[in-house]
Scaffold this motif. Structure first.
Motif, PDB file in Angstrom:
ATOM      1  N   ALA A   1      -5.532  -1.938  10.004  1.00 19.43           N
ATOM      2  CA  ALA A   1      -5.385  -2.681   8.870  1.00 19.43           C
ATOM      3  C   ALA A   1      -5.884  -4.394   9.019  1.00 19.43           C
ATOM      4  O   ALA A   1      -6.527  -4.972   8.333  1.00 19.43           O
TER       5      ALA A   1
ATOM      6  N   LEU B   1      -3.012   4.502   7.284  1.00 18.15           N
ATOM      7  CA  LEU B   1      -3.876   3.970   6.191  1.00 18.15           C
ATOM      8  C   LEU B   1      -4.588   5.549   5.493  1.00 18.15           C
ATOM      9  O   LEU B   1      -5.539   6.153   6.361  1.00 18.15           O
TER      10      LEU B   1
ATOM     11  N   ALA C   1      -8.686  -6.511   7.488  1.00 18.60           N
ATOM     12  CA  ALA C   1      -8.418  -7.716   6.700  1.00 18.60           C
ATOM     13  C   ALA C   1      -9.105  -8.929   7.087  1.00 18.60           C
ATOM     14  O   ALA C   1      -9.623  -9.804   6.341  1.00 18.60           O
TER      15      ALA C   1
ATOM     16  N   LEU D   1      -6.982  -1.516  -0.107  1.00 18.59           N
ATOM     17  CA  LEU D   1      -6.918  -2.774   0.741  1.00 18.59           C
ATOM     18  C   LEU D   1      -8.017  -3.574   0.517  1.00 18.59           C
ATOM     19  O   LEU D   1      -7.971  -4.833   0.140  1.00 18.59           O
TER      20      LEU D   1
ATOM     21  N   LEU E   1       0.697  -1.373  -0.030  1.00 15.41           N
ATOM     22  CA  LEU E   1      -0.039   0.018  -0.046  1.00 15.41           C
ATOM     23  C   LEU E   1       0.951   1.250   0.063  1.00 15.41           C
ATOM     24  O   LEU E   1       1.882   1.365   0.418  1.00 15.41           O
TER      25      LEU E   1
ATOM     26  N   ASP F   1      -5.792   4.132   0.579  1.00 16.10           N
ATOM     27  CA  ASP F   1      -5.172   2.772   0.909  1.00 16.10           C
ATOM     28  C   ASP F   1      -6.477   2.006   1.264  1.00 16.10           C
ATOM     29  O   ASP F   1      -6.462   0.603   1.303  1.00 16.10           O
ATOM     30  N   ARG F   2      -7.401   2.492   1.947  1.00 17.67           N
ATOM     31  CA  ARG F   2      -8.571   1.698   2.486  1.00 17.67           C
ATOM     32  C   ARG F   2      -9.125   1.091   1.249  1.00 17.67           C
ATOM     33  O   ARG F   2      -9.609  -0.266   1.079  1.00 17.67           O
TER      34      ARG F   2
ATOM     35  N   LEU G   1       2.186  -2.580   4.656  1.00 24.53           N
ATOM     36  CA  LEU G   1       1.783  -1.284   5.340  1.00 24.53           C
ATOM     37  C   LEU G   1       2.824  -0.029   5.159  1.00 24.53           C
ATOM     38  O   LEU G   1       3.989  -0.449   6.011  1.00 24.53           O
TER      39      LEU G   1
ATOM     40  N   ILE H   1      -0.095  -9.510   7.443  1.00 24.54           N
ATOM     41  CA  ILE H   1       0.036  -8.115   7.445  1.00 24.54           C
ATOM     42  C   ILE H   1       1.664  -7.858   7.513  1.00 24.54           C
ATOM     43  O   ILE H   1       2.167  -8.566   8.555  1.00 24.54           O
TER      44      ILE H   1
ATOM     45  N   VAL I   1      -0.251  -8.213   2.731  1.00 29.98           N
ATOM     46  CA  VAL I   1      -0.332  -6.759   2.343  1.00 29.98           C
ATOM     47  C   VAL I   1       0.800  -6.120   3.390  1.00 29.98           C
ATOM     48  O   VAL I   1       0.861  -6.386   4.532  1.00 29.98           O
TER      49      VAL I   1
END
Length: 241
Positions: A204, A171, A208, A179, A70, A175-176, A192, A214, A190
């Motif tokens: 996150a 985020l 998720a 995601l 992201l 990004d949201r 960050l 993550i 993912v």
């Protein structure tokens, strides 16, 4: 097929290196996870890339990981009247809330969270550190700096703040949306960007809901200061620039 949960060799891919033939060659050369940079990839291209990776995965009969990286908060200066300016180490240069085009002594900084957070003595790194400024004073509307190193600043260059804790999460709205899109394709990881605090990971993870692992990118001193807490909420770390 069981998805890849380990990262040994990570390869970044884009439109120029994402044919199924090239992906297979990269896998055979040792890459076991492919990184898709969401800073430069729209949702349509992302879905195409994931589809190609999964096709290669089926062909080789081995799990291949997909990591969506992201973008994170992108902090940039405004534009200059001449497109760019040449500065001199030791001179004064100001970043402020005035949207007028920049000059050799000032430029617009469209981020009030920076203007209100930077304190005297903090460093501001422009254009991936090519220009280093040091804050002399700040009043919430402007930051008066001394040029420490570097000589050039130009339109929309990025700003990094290694000494400043910003009151924003990792985020962004982009990004949201990204995601949600990458989770829908079934990516394995993912990443960050610009993590500062464990709460960034918690947000996150809530989105998720276990659909992807993550990875926290450690690229700010604030993250190092709270590294133990961040590790507790991360499945892996990436040491970024």
């Amino acid at each position: 097929m069981r998805r890849s949960r380990k990262v040994k060799i990570l390869a970044t891919i884009g439109p120029a290196s994402s044919s199924e033939e090239m992906l297979k060659k990269l896998f055979e050369a040792g890459a076991d996870v492919f990184r898709i940079n969401m800073s430069h990839t729209d949702h349509e291209l992302m879905r195409t890339l994931v589809g190609r990776i999964r096709t290669v995965e089926e062909a080789v009969g081995r799990p291949i990981g997909v990591l969506a990286d992201l973008q994170g908060p992108k902090l940039r200066v405004g534009k200059f009247a001449n497109g760019k300016e040449v500065l001199t180490p030791g001179q004064t240069f100001t970043l402020d809330d005035n949207p007028e085009p920049g000059t050799s002594t000032r430029v617009y900084l469209p981020h009030p969270e920076i203007l209100s957070s930077v304190e005297a003595g903090h460093r501001l790194l422009i254009d991936d550190g090519k220009l280093e400024l040091k804050a002399v004073k700040s009043d919430g509307k402007s930051i008066v700096c001394t040029v420490v190193a570097g000589t050039t600043i130009s339109d929309k260059k990025g700003v990094s703040l290694p000494d400043t804790d910003l009151p924003v999460g990792a985020l962004t709205e982009k990004d949201r949306k990204d995601l949600d899109a990458v989770l829908a394709t079934g990516v394995d990881w993912v990443a960050l960007s610009f993590v500062q605090r464990p709460e960034d990971l918690a947000e996150a993870r809530k989105i998720a809901r276990g659909r992807a692992l993550i990875m926290a990118k450690i690229e700010k001193p604030q993250a190092v200061a709270r590294l133990a807490e961040i590790i507790e909420l991360s499945d892996a770390l990436m040491v970024a620039r």
